[in-house]
Write a protein that holds these residues in place. Structure first.
Motif, PDB file in Angstrom:
ATOM      1  N   GLY A 235      93.471  -0.944 -49.078  1.00  0.00           N
ATOM      2  CA  GLY A 235      92.262  -1.425 -49.877  1.00  0.00           C
ATOM      3  C   GLY A 235      91.203  -0.363 -49.769  1.00  0.00           C
ATOM      4  N   LYS A 236      91.646   1.001 -49.621  1.00  0.00           N
ATOM      5  CA  LYS A 236      90.587   2.016 -49.477  1.00  0.00           C
ATOM      6  C   LYS A 236      90.440   2.680 -50.777  1.00  0.00           C
ATOM      7  CE  LYS A 236      91.061   2.859 -44.603  1.00  0.00           C
ATOM      8  NZ  LYS A 236      91.345   3.601 -43.313  1.00  0.00           N
ATOM      9  N   THR A 237      89.868   1.982 -51.858  1.00  0.00           N
ATOM     10  CA  THR A 237      89.577   2.511 -52.915  1.00  0.00           C
ATOM     11  C   THR A 237      88.902   3.656 -53.352  1.00  0.00           C
ATOM     12  OG1 THR A 237      87.943   0.582 -53.003  1.00  0.00           O
ATOM     13  CG2 THR A 237      90.127   0.295 -54.120  1.00  0.00           C
ATOM     14  N   GLN A 238      87.864   3.769 -52.448  1.00  0.00           N
ATOM     15  CA  GLN A 238      86.819   5.029 -52.564  1.00  0.00           C
ATOM     16  C   GLN A 238      87.892   6.263 -52.451  1.00  0.00           C
ATOM     17  OE1 GLN A 238      82.989   4.479 -50.750  1.00  0.00           O
ATOM     18  NE2 GLN A 238      82.379   6.240 -51.935  1.00  0.00           N
ATOM     19  N   LEU A 239      88.488   6.102 -51.192  1.00  0.00           N
ATOM     20  CA  LEU A 239      89.307   7.446 -50.757  1.00  0.00           C
ATOM     21  C   LEU A 239      90.443   7.510 -51.894  1.00  0.00           C
ATOM     22  CD1 LEU A 239      89.966   6.900 -46.920  1.00  0.00           C
ATOM     23  CD2 LEU A 239      88.585   8.950 -48.138  1.00  0.00           C
ATOM     24  N   LEU A 240      90.918   6.689 -52.562  1.00  0.00           N
ATOM     25  CA  LEU A 240      92.010   6.536 -53.417  1.00  0.00           C
ATOM     26  C   LEU A 240      91.412   7.517 -54.548  1.00  0.00           C
ATOM     27  CD1 LEU A 240      94.869   5.677 -54.039  1.00  0.00           C
ATOM     28  CD2 LEU A 240      93.971   3.740 -54.932  1.00  0.00           C
ATOM     29  N   GLU A 241      90.345   7.090 -55.113  1.00  0.00           N
ATOM     30  CA  GLU A 241      89.416   7.830 -56.196  1.00  0.00           C
ATOM     31  C   GLU A 241      89.291   9.098 -55.556  1.00  0.00           C
ATOM     32  OE1 GLU A 241      85.780   5.619 -57.283  1.00  0.00           O
ATOM     33  OE2 GLU A 241      86.999   3.829 -57.575  1.00  0.00           O
ATOM     34  N   THR A 242      88.678   9.433 -54.704  1.00  0.00           N
ATOM     35  CA  THR A 242      88.498  10.967 -54.346  1.00  0.00           C
ATOM     36  C   THR A 242      90.037  11.666 -54.401  1.00  0.00           C
ATOM     37  OG1 THR A 242      86.890  10.039 -52.443  1.00  0.00           O
ATOM     38  CG2 THR A 242      87.770  12.431 -52.076  1.00  0.00           C
ATOM     39  N   LEU A 243      91.131  11.033 -54.020  1.00  0.00           N
ATOM     40  CA  LEU A 243      92.473  11.520 -54.049  1.00  0.00           C
ATOM     41  C   LEU A 243      92.819  11.886 -55.519  1.00  0.00           C
ATOM     42  CD1 LEU A 243      94.092  12.619 -51.777  1.00  0.00           C
ATOM     43  CD2 LEU A 243      95.330  10.392 -52.022  1.00  0.00           C
ATOM     44  N   GLU A 244      92.531  10.932 -56.369  1.00  0.00           N
ATOM     45  CA  GLU A 244      92.897  10.811 -57.787  1.00  0.00           C
ATOM     46  C   GLU A 244      92.373  11.738 -58.616  1.00  0.00           C
ATOM     47  OE1 GLU A 244      95.050   6.375 -57.963  1.00  0.00           O
ATOM     48  OE2 GLU A 244      92.688   6.576 -58.857  1.00  0.00           O
ATOM     49  N   ASP A 245      91.005  12.169 -58.125  1.00  0.00           N
ATOM     50  CA  ASP A 245      90.185  12.943 -58.873  1.00  0.00           C
ATOM     51  C   ASP A 245      90.692  14.588 -58.544  1.00  0.00           C
ATOM     52  OD1 ASP A 245      88.396  11.657 -59.680  1.00  0.00           O
ATOM     53  OD2 ASP A 245      86.720  12.023 -58.276  1.00  0.00           O
ATOM     54  N   THR A 246      91.674  14.741 -57.696  1.00  0.00           N
ATOM     55  CA  THR A 246      92.315  16.239 -57.579  1.00  0.00           C
ATOM     56  C   THR A 246      93.566  16.159 -58.299  1.00  0.00           C
ATOM     57  OG1 THR A 246      93.677  15.498 -55.480  1.00  0.00           O
ATOM     58  CG2 THR A 246      91.284  16.244 -54.975  1.00  0.00           C
ATOM     59  N   ASN A 247      94.073  15.275 -58.792  1.00  0.00           N
ATOM     60  CA  ASN A 247      95.234  15.446 -59.685  1.00  0.00           C
ATOM     61  C   ASN A 247      94.887  15.899 -60.952  1.00  0.00           C
ATOM     62  OD1 ASN A 247      96.569  13.856 -57.751  1.00  0.00           O
ATOM     63  ND2 ASN A 247      96.745  11.985 -58.820  1.00  0.00           N
TER      64      ASN A 247
ATOM     65  N   ALA B 199     100.727  25.694 -50.083  1.00  0.00           N
ATOM     66  CA  ALA B 199      99.874  24.590 -49.692  1.00  0.00           C
ATOM     67  C   ALA B 199      99.090  24.476 -51.044  1.00  0.00           C
ATOM     68  CB  ALA B 199      98.962  24.897 -48.411  1.00  0.00           C
ATOM     69  N   LEU B 200      98.600  25.527 -51.621  1.00  0.00           N
ATOM     70  CA  LEU B 200      97.935  25.468 -52.768  1.00  0.00           C
ATOM     71  C   LEU B 200      98.518  24.624 -53.939  1.00  0.00           C
ATOM     72  CD1 LEU B 200      95.233  26.798 -53.373  1.00  0.00           C
ATOM     73  CD2 LEU B 200      96.264  28.423 -54.561  1.00  0.00           C
ATOM     74  N   GLU B 201      99.775  24.921 -54.316  1.00  0.00           N
ATOM     75  CA  GLU B 201     100.477  24.233 -55.320  1.00  0.00           C
ATOM     76  C   GLU B 201     100.548  22.712 -54.899  1.00  0.00           C
ATOM     77  OE1 GLU B 201     103.997  26.048 -56.771  1.00  0.00           O
ATOM     78  OE2 GLU B 201     103.180  28.016 -56.419  1.00  0.00           O
ATOM     79  N   ASP B 202     100.925  22.462 -53.595  1.00  0.00           N
ATOM     80  CA  ASP B 202     100.986  21.194 -52.945  1.00  0.00           C
ATOM     81  C   ASP B 202      99.664  20.426 -53.232  1.00  0.00           C
ATOM     82  OD1 ASP B 202     103.710  21.537 -52.241  1.00  0.00           O
ATOM     83  OD2 ASP B 202     103.312  21.776 -50.093  1.00  0.00           O
ATOM     84  N   TYR B 203      98.659  20.801 -53.067  1.00  0.00           N
ATOM     85  CA  TYR B 203      97.266  20.337 -53.255  1.00  0.00           C
ATOM     86  C   TYR B 203      97.132  19.658 -54.721  1.00  0.00           C
ATOM     87  CZ  TYR B 203      92.328  19.622 -53.207  1.00  0.00           C
ATOM     88  OH  TYR B 203      91.229  19.006 -53.344  1.00  0.00           O
ATOM     89  N   PHE B 204      97.777  20.188 -55.503  1.00  0.00           N
ATOM     90  CA  PHE B 204      97.456  19.877 -56.915  1.00  0.00           C
ATOM     91  C   PHE B 204      98.559  18.837 -57.390  1.00  0.00           C
ATOM     92  CE2 PHE B 204      94.838  23.583 -57.197  1.00  0.00           C
ATOM     93  CZ  PHE B 204      93.728  22.820 -57.340  1.00  0.00           C
ATOM     94  N   ASP B 205      99.560  18.615 -56.494  1.00  0.00           N
ATOM     95  CA  ASP B 205     100.631  17.605 -57.129  1.00  0.00           C
ATOM     96  C   ASP B 205      99.964  16.218 -56.406  1.00  0.00           C
ATOM     97  OD1 ASP B 205     102.623  18.599 -58.097  1.00  0.00           O
ATOM     98  OD2 ASP B 205     103.652  19.056 -56.168  1.00  0.00           O
ATOM     99  N   SER B 206     100.607  15.307 -57.302  1.00  0.00           N
ATOM    100  CA  SER B 206     100.004  13.714 -56.761  1.00  0.00           C
ATOM    101  C   SER B 206     100.807  13.520 -55.514  1.00  0.00           C
ATOM    102  CB  SER B 206     100.597  12.987 -57.836  1.00  0.00           C
ATOM    103  OG  SER B 206     101.999  12.755 -57.782  1.00  0.00           O
TER     104      SER B 206
END
Ligand code: UTP
Length: 298
Positions: free
Chosen positions: A83-95, A64-71
């Protein structure tokens, strides 16, 4: 000038028994403070300190740890469509950037020292950081950034240290220091792992941030060949001192939470929730309501 630290090792191969049964299938590092996994706090701290190579020492069941850092393209597309841009940014920050993150397996949980030793080929011949994601540190300037700045001046090996109450010294590695200097740095002349009550050389405890020279890897190599059971990182650092190489304790500025323990994890959860603008008010009111009730019930 000391070589800049750009690699960090994250030993996450422990069994996490204090959080069973959850850790039967969920890696401890994926457990969340509000909505961010422990590992995300460690990665953010490392990035803020200029770390560009992230080395994870993992074990069975940490997928699960390895998956977490995958896009996560499907999730990202769904958020984009809605159109959920804020959540998208939150997600992209983890890549993570391609190639920035590497995983190595520790085949048996033989201790923290052994876990770091497992990463030796990726570390090579340069100073490196070790970060234990269990220790979450809230600070204006991230703890590792404070340490790397001090390390640039002083070199050698360095351990993060904090004062603990006398009666708690037996739960930590404790530093025996020569003298205290400006900026929270103290030269270490010895380290005692979990001293019995009354026998601690100070109340300065080592916590989960280190900057180490590659010599420590050699010490770990010898420990590996010599000893069975758990291989302690503190022993390998203490050996540096015995061999005359400098080791410093660094008293960082910030508040550390021991998220490897249930009490520490809960304290961090409450503190981080109270610091969140979107939750603050409602959560504070809730605490205000329940604390008197809990007191009355005692
Ligand atoms: P802990 O002492 O907290 O052990 O390890 P643990 O297994 O994580 O948790 P408990 O005590 O069973 O609840 C401190 C750090 O060292 C890593 C752990 O993953 C944690 O980040 N570690 C420990 C390893 O990577 N390998 C080991 O063999 C032991």
């Amino acid at each position: 000038m000391t070589r800049k630290v750009t690699k960090a090792v994250f030993p996450v191969a422990g069994l996490g028994t204090r959080f069973l049964p959850a850790t039967k299938s969920v890696p401890k590092e994926i457990m969340t403070l509000v909505d961010r996994p422990l590992i995300q706090y460690a990665i953010d701290e490392a990035r803020a300190a200029g770390i560009t190579e992230f080395i994870f020492v993992t074990s069975r069941g940490k997928g699960a740890l390895e998956d977490y850092f995958d896009s996560a393209p499907e999730l990202e597309n769904a958020l984009r469509t809605k159109g959920k841009t804020q959540l998208l940014e939150t997600l992209e920050d983890t890549n993570m950037d391609s190639g920035a993150i590497a995983y190595i397996r520790q085949h048996k949980p033989m201790g923290l020292g052994h876990a770091v030793w497992c990463a030796r080929r990726m570390i090579g011949n340069e100073p490196f950081a070790v970060m234990l994601p269990d220790d979450v540190i809230a600070a204006d300037k991230p703890c590792l950034a404070q340490m790397i700045e001090a390390h640039q001046e002083i070199g050698g090996s360095m351990v993060a240290a904090m004062r603990v109450p006398e009666e708690k010294t037996s739960s930590y590695g404790i530093l025996d220091i020569e003298n205290e200097t400006v900026g929270g740095l103290a030269k270490v002349r010895g380290m005692v792992e979990k001293p019995s009550v009354g026998n601690a050389p100070s109340n300065l405890a080592v916590i989960g941030r280190y900057i180490l020279t590659p010599d420590v890897l050699n010490n770990l190599h010898e420990a590996k060949e010599g000893a069975g059971g758990e291989i302690q990182l503190t022993d390998a650092i203490a050996r540096e001192i015995d061999e005359g190489r400098p080791v410093h304790g660094f008293q960082f500025e910030g508040q550390r939470f021991d998220c490897g323990s249930k009490a520490g994890f809960l304290q961090a959860t409450v503190s981080f929730a109270l610091a969140r603008p979107d939750l603050q008010e409602e959560f504070y009111d809730y605490l205000n309501d329940i604390v008197p009730l809990a007191q009355a019930a005692e």
